[in-house]
Design a protein around this motif. Structure first.
Motif, short mmCIF file in Angstrom:
data_model
loop_
_atom_site.label_atom_id
_atom_site.label_comp_id
_atom_site.label_asym_id
_atom_site.label_seq_id
_atom_site.Cartn_x
_atom_site.Cartn_y
_atom_site.Cartn_z
N VAL A 1 9.20 6.21 -0.19
CA VAL A 1 8.86 6.04 -1.59
C VAL A 1 9.33 7.23 -2.42
O VAL A 1 9.29 8.39 -1.97
CB VAL A 1 7.34 5.80 -1.77
N PHE A 2 9.82 6.93 -3.62
CA PHE A 2 10.31 7.94 -4.56
C PHE A 2 9.49 7.86 -5.85
O PHE A 2 9.07 6.78 -6.27
CB PHE A 2 11.78 7.69 -4.91
N VAL B 1 0.85 -1.19 0.00
CA VAL B 1 0.00 0.00 0.00
C VAL B 1 0.89 1.23 0.00
O VAL B 1 1.88 1.29 0.74
CB VAL B 1 -0.91 0.03 1.25
N ILE B 2 0.56 2.22 -0.83
CA ILE B 2 1.18 3.54 -0.69
C ILE B 2 0.28 4.33 0.25
O ILE B 2 -0.89 4.59 -0.05
CB ILE B 2 1.35 4.28 -2.03
N TRP B 3 0.82 4.68 1.41
CA TRP B 3 0.05 5.37 2.43
C TRP B 3 -0.10 6.85 2.09
O TRP B 3 0.81 7.47 1.53
CB TRP B 3 0.72 5.21 3.80
N GLU C 1 2.89 9.32 0.99
CA GLU C 1 3.86 9.37 2.07
C GLU C 1 4.87 8.24 2.08
O GLU C 1 6.05 8.45 1.94
CB GLU C 1 3.11 9.45 3.40
N GLU C 2 4.43 7.00 2.28
CA GLU C 2 5.34 5.85 2.28
C GLU C 2 4.72 4.70 1.51
O GLU C 2 3.51 4.68 1.28
CB GLU C 2 5.67 5.40 3.71
N ALA C 3 5.55 3.75 1.11
CA ALA C 3 5.07 2.57 0.39
C ALA C 3 5.36 1.34 1.24
O ALA C 3 6.52 0.95 1.41
CB ALA C 3 5.75 2.44 -0.97
#
Length: 356
Positions: free
Chosen positions: A239-240, A220-222, A232-234
């Motif tokens: 995450v980029f 999930v990408i949050w 925000e994050e993966a």
């Protein structure tokens, strides 16, 4: 067991080794542990003398506060063996600082540098033979602290246990992954513990990740908790995003972990002359870039995975597949970083520390 004393660290050596039972070519990440671990207890307001001893289960009171109020933090680190059989750590000072930052946020005692660093150094020397050489090979290091004080009253524990485990590792993720962008669930909230490497952060991710798995997505990408518009994050990674030739990533905050791999990749990207922009990345911006073809890459970054390429993402029931490209930033940066970590290239940043 043979007992020796080194820098106030008691060392109890295992009488036998499990190393000959391990298939190092077919390791499951985090499932195999070395012969020894480090343990140190906090009691009566101070840290006791640490001990390195054979890996074994620990005995705990059922009312230990970690079970009831979740005071638990950890770190993820790696050690590498070069062609001369020397062992190297990657930016351990950053892990140490982040560990204590997490401890403060969770109302836990900070760990002295001598216990963390000297203990890790002695543990790695003792189990050095478990560290393999070669592409993707490393020793994953798991320092952690838990509340061990007994009692179910809702307040911070007065006793804690600090431990370090070692686990030989290959690559964390196999191949590319597909992700779904979160529209309801959040990894963390403002004022919460998202910036701490606390165990509860990860437990809270499991349910929405299970839902994503059922729909054919690995992670999930949050998004932010307030509007669900900021990426925000993966999964468990920073995450980029590469849009055209600009590498984008969200700034760290109360919600986003200050990833050591993340900050290293940012410095390496700048040194390679890549355009980097650290700013909030909006979901609608990503969707539009996917539609018009300017979205070139998405990848996650973390200690365990190093870099994990994201093959595509889903948002509002629509899936966007990434088109593979040559000379990707993910490939370039992963090669540069892993070469540095494995001492195959010069460390011009001063990030590697020799175990001795």
């Amino acid at each position: 067991m043979l007992t020796t004393q080194t820098s106030k660290i008691e060392i109890l050596k295992a009488s036998t080794t499990k190393i000959n039972e391990v298939d190092f070519e077919n390791l499951s990440f985090g499932a195999v542990f070395t012969d020894h671990l480090l343990e140190c207890d906090y009691k009566n307001g101070q840290w006791q003398n640490p001990v390195i001893k054979p890996y074994a289960p620990i005995l705990m009171d059922p009312s230990s506060k970690v079970f009831h109020y979740g005071q638990a933090i950890f770190e993820g680190m790696k050690a590498y063996k070069d062609n001369n059989n020397d062992v190297w750590l990657f930016r351990p000072d950053e892990n140490y600082k982040r560990f204590n930052s997490s401890a403060v946020r969770m109302a836990m005692p900070e760990i002295p540098e001598a216990i963390f660093m000297d203990g890790l150094n002695e543990l790695l020397k003792l189990d050095k033979d478990w560290i393999q050489r070669g592409n993707g090979a490393s020793m994953y290091i798991r320092p952690f602290m838990i509340a061990t004080g007994p009692g179910v009253i809702a307040n911070p524990s007065d006793e804690y246990k600090f431990m370090i485990l070692l686990s030989p590792a290959k690559a964390y993720y196999g191949g590319e992954v597909k992700v779904i962008i979160a529209e309801h669930y959040s990894r963390a909230a403002n004022g919460g513990i998202g910036a701490a490497k606390a165990a509860g952060n990860y437990a809270a991710q499991f349910y929405p990740t299970n839902l994503a798995n059922k729909d054919g997505f690995q992670q999930v990408i949050w998004t932010d908790d307030a509007t669900h518009t900021k990426l925000e994050e993966a999964g468990t990674m920073n995450v980029f995003f590469r849009i055209n030739d600009t590498l984008l990533t969200a700034p760290t905050s109360e919600r986003i972990l200050d990833g050591i791999t993340r900050k290293s990749l940012l410095e390496m990207a700048k040194k390679e002359g890549l355009k980097v922009d650290v700013r909030p990345v909006i979901v609608s911006e990503l969707v539009e870039a996917a539609k018009n073809g300017s979205l070139k890459e998405i990848f996650g970054a973390g200690t365990a995975a190093v870099i994990s390429v994201i093959k595509g993402f889903s948002y509002q029931n629509e899936y966007y597949e990434m088109t593979p490209i040559e000379n990707s930033y993910a490939s370039l940066l992963k090669e540069k970083l892993t070469s540095l970590q494995n001492k195959l290239s010069e460390d011009t940043f001063g990030w590697t520390v020799k175990v001795q």
